[in-house]
Design an enzyme around this catalytic site. Structure first.
Site, PDB file in Angstrom:
ATOM      1  CE  LYS A  47     -26.314  40.787  23.057  1.00 54.24           C
ATOM      2  NZ  LYS A  47     -26.726  39.557  23.764  1.00 54.24           N
ATOM      3  CE  LYS A  49     -22.569  38.312  26.827  1.00 57.28           C
ATOM      4  NZ  LYS A  49     -23.921  37.870  27.161  1.00 57.28           N
TER       5      LYS A  49
HETATM    6  N1  C2G Z   1     -29.702  33.918  32.969  1.00 57.18           N
HETATM    7  C1  C2G Z   1     -30.187  33.382  34.166  1.00 57.18           C
HETATM    8  N2  C2G Z   1     -29.319  32.801  35.022  1.00 57.18           N
HETATM    9  C2  C2G Z   1     -27.987  32.716  34.726  1.00 57.18           C
HETATM   10  C3  C2G Z   1     -27.509  33.247  33.507  1.00 57.18           C
HETATM   11  C4  C2G Z   1     -28.392  33.847  32.633  1.00 57.18           C
HETATM   12  O1  C2G Z   1     -31.400  33.450  34.449  1.00 57.18           O
HETATM   13  N3  C2G Z   1     -27.154  32.124  35.621  1.00 57.18           N
HETATM   14  C5  C2G Z   1     -30.666  34.561  32.072  1.00 57.18           C
HETATM   15  C6  C2G Z   1     -30.319  36.023  31.812  1.00 57.18           C
HETATM   16  O2  C2G Z   1     -30.821  36.845  32.865  1.00 57.18           O
HETATM   17  C7  C2G Z   1     -31.012  36.281  30.481  1.00 57.18           C
HETATM   18  C8  C2G Z   1     -30.947  34.907  29.786  1.00 57.18           C
HETATM   19  O3  C2G Z   1     -30.624  33.940  30.800  1.00 57.18           O
HETATM   20  O4  C2G Z   1     -32.384  36.646  30.695  1.00 57.18           O
HETATM   21  C9  C2G Z   1     -29.883  34.854  28.706  1.00 57.18           C
HETATM   22  O5  C2G Z   1     -28.659  35.250  29.307  1.00 57.18           O
HETATM   23  P1  C2G Z   1     -27.438  35.608  28.307  1.00 57.18           P
HETATM   24  O6  C2G Z   1     -27.284  34.519  27.334  1.00 57.18           O
HETATM   25  O7  C2G Z   1     -26.293  36.052  29.150  1.00 57.18           O
HETATM   26  O8  C2G Z   1     -28.064  36.839  27.500  1.00 57.18           O
HETATM   27  P2  C2G Z   1     -27.566  38.354  27.552  1.00 57.18           P
HETATM   28  O9  C2G Z   1     -26.146  38.426  27.156  1.00 57.18           O
HETATM   29  O10 C2G Z   1     -27.995  38.899  28.864  1.00 57.18           O
HETATM   30  O11 C2G Z   1     -28.385  39.014  26.330  1.00 57.18           O
HETATM   31  O12 C2G Z   1     -31.421  42.039  24.346  1.00 57.18           O
HETATM   32  C10 C2G Z   1     -31.113  41.303  25.520  1.00 57.18           C
HETATM   33  C11 C2G Z   1     -29.823  40.540  25.343  1.00 57.18           C
HETATM   34  O13 C2G Z   1     -29.803  39.792  24.153  1.00 57.18           O
HETATM   35  C12 C2G Z   1     -29.628  39.618  26.531  1.00 57.18           C
END
Ligand code: C2G
Length: 158
Positions: A47, A49
């Site tokens: 990704k 990341k």
């Molecule tokens: N999230 C949230 N509020 C935030 C940050 C994140 O509600 N302030 C939610 C995101 O929308 C997501 C979850 O927490 O649903 C996890 O966020 P991340 O760890 O950033 O995951 P991401 O990089 O979006 O990976 O296949 C899907 C991916 O693996 C998602």
């Protein structure tokens, strides 16, 4: 006796913060069983990341949260459909930064997007930490020294 309603979500959950917790709490309230798929370090690299916290630790933290019944590894974008079928998932939920991205799964389960928690993200936390790292502190000290010398120079001129 109705079958337990199973909820599934995916994420990196790096530097676990209140936004992650608020999402998981809401997900736990939407069903009887909550499965969280945590992105592996290798998948994150794909990704673009690099998570600060290892998959081993991120998955242990998520697994320790009340309301999370199972943690599985997320190793690819394509596994969602088979995860939903294999785990008998009724409801797939993501934060709304993903709104619309997974609507294609609506033929195998309900798909929902919940509002993100504003004002916090792993990226912001990393940025804050970056400014505190030794290299940046040394740079700031050097800059402060230069400014101090300049002020003293001008003060001598007045
Ligand atoms: N999230 C949230 N509020 C935030 C940050 C994140 O509600 N302030 C939610 C995101 O929308 C997501 C979850 O927490 O649903 C996890 O966020 P991340 O760890 O950033 O995951 P991401 O990089 O979006 O990976 O296949 C899907 C991916 O693996 C998602």
């Amino acid at each position: 006796m109705t079958a337990p309603r199973t909820v599934l979500t995916y994420g990196t959950f790096d530097l676990f913060h209140i936004g992650h917790l608020r999402l998981i709490e809401r997900l736990a309230a939407l069903g009887d069983r909550l499965i969280v798929a945590v992105s592996t370090d290798e998948f994150n690299a794909g990704k673009g990341k690099k998570s600060v916290v290892s998959y081993e630790d991120r998955s242990a933290i998520v697994g320790a949260i009340r309301g999370v019944d199972l943690v599985i590894p997320e190793g690819s974008w394509e596994q969602k459909r088979s995860d939903i079928i294999n785990h008998g998932v009724d409801l797939f939920v993501m934060g709304d930064d993903w709104a619309g991205k997974f609507d294609d799964l609506a033929d195998v389960c309900e798909v929902k997007y919940l509002p993100r928690t504003s004002g916090v993200s792993s990226t912001d936390i990393k940025e804050m930490l970056r400014t505190l790292d030794p290299i940046h502190i040394e740079e700031m000290q050097t800059a402060l020294g230069t400014l101090t010398r300049l002020l003293e120079h001008y003060r001598d001129l007045t």
